[in-house]
Design an enzyme around this catalytic site. Structure first.
Site, short mmCIF file in Angstrom:
data_model
loop_
_atom_site.label_atom_id
_atom_site.label_comp_id
_atom_site.label_asym_id
_atom_site.label_seq_id
_atom_site.Cartn_x
_atom_site.Cartn_y
_atom_site.Cartn_z
N HIS A 38 0.82 -1.21 0.00
CA HIS A 38 0.00 0.00 0.00
C HIS A 38 0.86 1.27 0.00
O HIS A 38 0.43 2.32 0.43
CB HIS A 38 -0.99 -0.02 1.17
CG HIS A 38 -2.06 -1.06 0.98
ND1 HIS A 38 -3.22 -0.80 0.27
CD2 HIS A 38 -2.12 -2.36 1.33
CE1 HIS A 38 -3.95 -1.92 0.23
NE2 HIS A 38 -3.30 -2.88 0.85
N SER A 71 -10.27 -19.55 -21.67
CA SER A 71 -9.58 -19.84 -20.41
C SER A 71 -9.59 -21.33 -20.14
O SER A 71 -10.66 -21.95 -20.09
CB SER A 71 -10.27 -19.11 -19.26
OG SER A 71 -9.94 -19.74 -18.04
N GLY A 125 -6.82 -14.47 -7.44
CA GLY A 125 -7.43 -13.99 -6.20
C GLY A 125 -6.61 -14.32 -4.96
O GLY A 125 -7.11 -14.26 -3.85
N ALA A 126 -5.34 -14.68 -5.13
CA ALA A 126 -4.53 -15.07 -3.97
C ALA A 126 -3.53 -13.98 -3.58
O ALA A 126 -2.70 -14.17 -2.71
CB ALA A 126 -3.80 -16.37 -4.26
N GLY A 127 -3.61 -12.83 -4.25
CA GLY A 127 -2.66 -11.75 -3.94
C GLY A 127 -1.35 -11.93 -4.67
O GLY A 127 -0.35 -11.31 -4.32
N LEU A 128 -1.33 -12.76 -5.71
CA LEU A 128 -0.10 -12.96 -6.49
C LEU A 128 -0.17 -12.22 -7.81
O LEU A 128 0.60 -12.46 -8.72
CB LEU A 128 0.13 -14.45 -6.75
CG LEU A 128 0.29 -15.30 -5.50
CD1 LEU A 128 0.51 -16.75 -5.86
CD2 LEU A 128 1.46 -14.79 -4.68
N ASP A 175 2.37 -4.05 -9.46
CA ASP A 175 2.09 -5.38 -10.03
C ASP A 175 2.46 -5.42 -11.51
O ASP A 175 3.11 -6.36 -11.98
CB ASP A 175 0.61 -5.74 -9.86
CG ASP A 175 0.20 -5.76 -8.40
OD1 ASP A 175 1.08 -5.66 -7.53
OD2 ASP A 175 -1.01 -5.85 -8.14
N TYR A 225 -10.16 -1.28 -0.98
CA TYR A 225 -8.85 -0.89 -1.51
C TYR A 225 -8.88 0.59 -1.93
O TYR A 225 -8.03 1.39 -1.53
CB TYR A 225 -8.46 -1.78 -2.69
CG TYR A 225 -7.12 -1.45 -3.29
CD1 TYR A 225 -5.96 -2.08 -2.85
CD2 TYR A 225 -6.99 -0.50 -4.31
CE1 TYR A 225 -4.72 -1.78 -3.39
CE2 TYR A 225 -5.76 -0.19 -4.86
CZ TYR A 225 -4.63 -0.84 -4.40
OH TYR A 225 -3.41 -0.52 -4.95
C1 GLA Z 1 -2.56 -4.65 -5.06
C2 GLA Z 1 -2.39 -3.50 -6.04
C3 GLA Z 1 -0.97 -2.93 -5.97
C4 GLA Z 1 -0.58 -2.60 -4.53
C5 GLA Z 1 -0.89 -3.77 -3.61
C6 GLA Z 1 -0.66 -3.42 -2.16
O1 GLA Z 1 -1.75 -5.73 -5.43
O2 GLA Z 1 -2.64 -3.91 -7.36
O3 GLA Z 1 -0.87 -1.78 -6.78
O4 GLA Z 1 -1.21 -1.42 -4.09
O5 GLA Z 1 -2.23 -4.23 -3.76
O6 GLA Z 1 0.67 -3.14 -1.96
#
Ligand code: GLA
Length: 390
Positions: A38, A71, A125-128, A175, A225
């Site tokens: 963030h 997909s 959807g896992a934060g990757l 990202d 977010y």
């Molecule tokens: C997501 C967003 C990124 C970043 C992160 C938190 O992955 O796409 O731009 O803000 O959250 O660090």
């Protein structure tokens, strides 16, 4: 899990059997972030790396007037006319690709009709950062197919814009940047204001990177977010009233924040305090790693989690649980939630020979506490999006 070559061969075979043309193959990786969450949309610092989990995109020319997106994961085809794209999102995996097509066409790039198949082993959807992998990978694939020669920086920016304008998430640049610019065996410190990057070999001595997936799907688009981003902007605009011209939290010092503390609501103060501290952790942490002090770096990961959970309020019970268990485990020297939050994965630095012990301890506890199967991945830094040479 098929090995990488088998995965490539089977996607290519499927493509040829379906569309009767030889495809170009693109590998588009997910990313980790060692520290600095963030901070990107506050023009701060992050420490990401692209990883050896990726999407594979096979693309080839369509002989028809229309294009198709397919997909492998959902076994689903979407037929599109790239000249007449939908004007609303559908909360569907193809939204990310449509968003990219829209950005390309707004910049004057009209693609020839194509077929594109998406496979790979990157969980979504896992934060990757599977969304950035899809956006950048697809933009890159179209660029290769049409021979436009768009620069990496433009692919990064147009993919981020697709996310802002089409998906509705006002994400930072981390990202997309990492997806395109990752380097094998390296992590990088990125200045999200200037986009200046510093790559360094990621040497973790006896430790390795373990991701534990809560199985809780985060929905970044769910307003939380964007809300954090607004809270940071609110902080900046209040701090600006004290006479200094500030563009973002990047321009704010701890002293300035403390001097104006009584003007800020506690929530806004906490958000700002977290971002300032997290930026400092990235910079100090990169020195720790440069000096080979992995343990000092690990301590900063725990601090980062504490801040994300208590001050920034983007953690959840499942993430907190996993980080607590990691803290109690002798073989782990640092652990934190990673990415946007509200679910997704934790990232931990764990002694290589303790991985099995930790997982056999925590997996049943996690199941009892939340009724969820704990998935885990050991990941390594990899190159950014590129053509897979056959
Ligand atoms: C997501 C967003 C990124 C970043 C992160 C938190 O992955 O796409 O731009 O803000 O959250 O660090």
């Amino acid at each position: 899990m098929p090995n990488a070559d088998a995965e490539v061969t089977s996607l290519v075979e499927k493509f040829k059997a379906t569309y009767h043309v030889e495809p170009l193959l693109i590998k588009s990786p997910g990313r980790i972030n060692l520290i600095g969450d963030h901070t990107d949309y506050n023009e701060g610092f992050v420490m990401p790396a692209a990883i050896d989990k990726h999407l594979l995109l096979a693309i080839g020319t369509s002989a028809e007037k229309y294009s198709t997106l397919y997909s492998l994961k959902y076994n689903e085809t979407v037929k599109i006319d790239s000249q007449h794209l939908a004007d609303k999102t559908t909360t569907h995996w193809s939204d990310y690709m449509i968003g990219v097509l829209k950005q390309l066409s707004a910049s004057g790039y009209q693609t020839k009709p194509f077929h594109c198949m998406v496979g790979g082993d990157l969980p979504s959807g896992a934060g990757l950062s599977s969304s950035a992998a899809l956006e950048c990978g697809f933009a890159f694939a179209l660029d290769q197919l049409n021979q436009w020669r768009i620069t990496s920086t433009d692919i990064i920016k147009l993919s981020q814009k697709a996310e802002h304008e089409w998906i509705g998430v006002r994400c930072g640049i981390m990202d997309q940047f990492t997806n395109m610019m990752g380097k094998k065996n390296h992590a990088l410190v990125l200045d999200c204001r200037s986009l200046e990057q510093h790559y360094f070999p990621l040497e973790l001595s006896d430790y390795t990177i373990l991701l534990c997936d809560t199985g809780v799907k985060h929905s970044l688009a769910s307003s939380a977010y964007n809300q954090r981003r607004i809270e940071c902007e609110t902080g900046v605009s209040i701090l600006t009233q004290s006479g200094t011209d500030l563009k973002s939290l990047r321009d704010v010092t701890f002293a300035m924040l403390e001097a104006s503390r009584d003007k800020l609501e506690p929530t806004i103060y906490n958000r700002c305090a977290f971002v300032l501290a997290e930026n400092k952790r990235v910079l100090d942490g990169s020195k720790n790693l440069e000096q080979g002090d992995v343990k000092a770096f690990g301590r900063k990961m725990f601090e980062s989690h504490e801040g994300l959970s208590k001050l920034y309020d983007v953690s959840c019970a499942e993430l907190d649980f996993l980080v607590e268990k990691a803290k109690d485990f002798r073989g782990i020297i640092g652990s934190r939630m990673m990415g946007g939050g509200f679910g997704g994965v934790t990232i931990s630095l764990i002694a290589k020979d303790e991985v099995e012990n930790f997982l056999s301890l925590v997996t049943p506890l996690y199941l009892t506490a939340f009724g969820l199967e704990l998935k885990s991945y050991i990941v390594r830094p990899m190159d950014g999006t590129a053509v897979v040479e056959s």
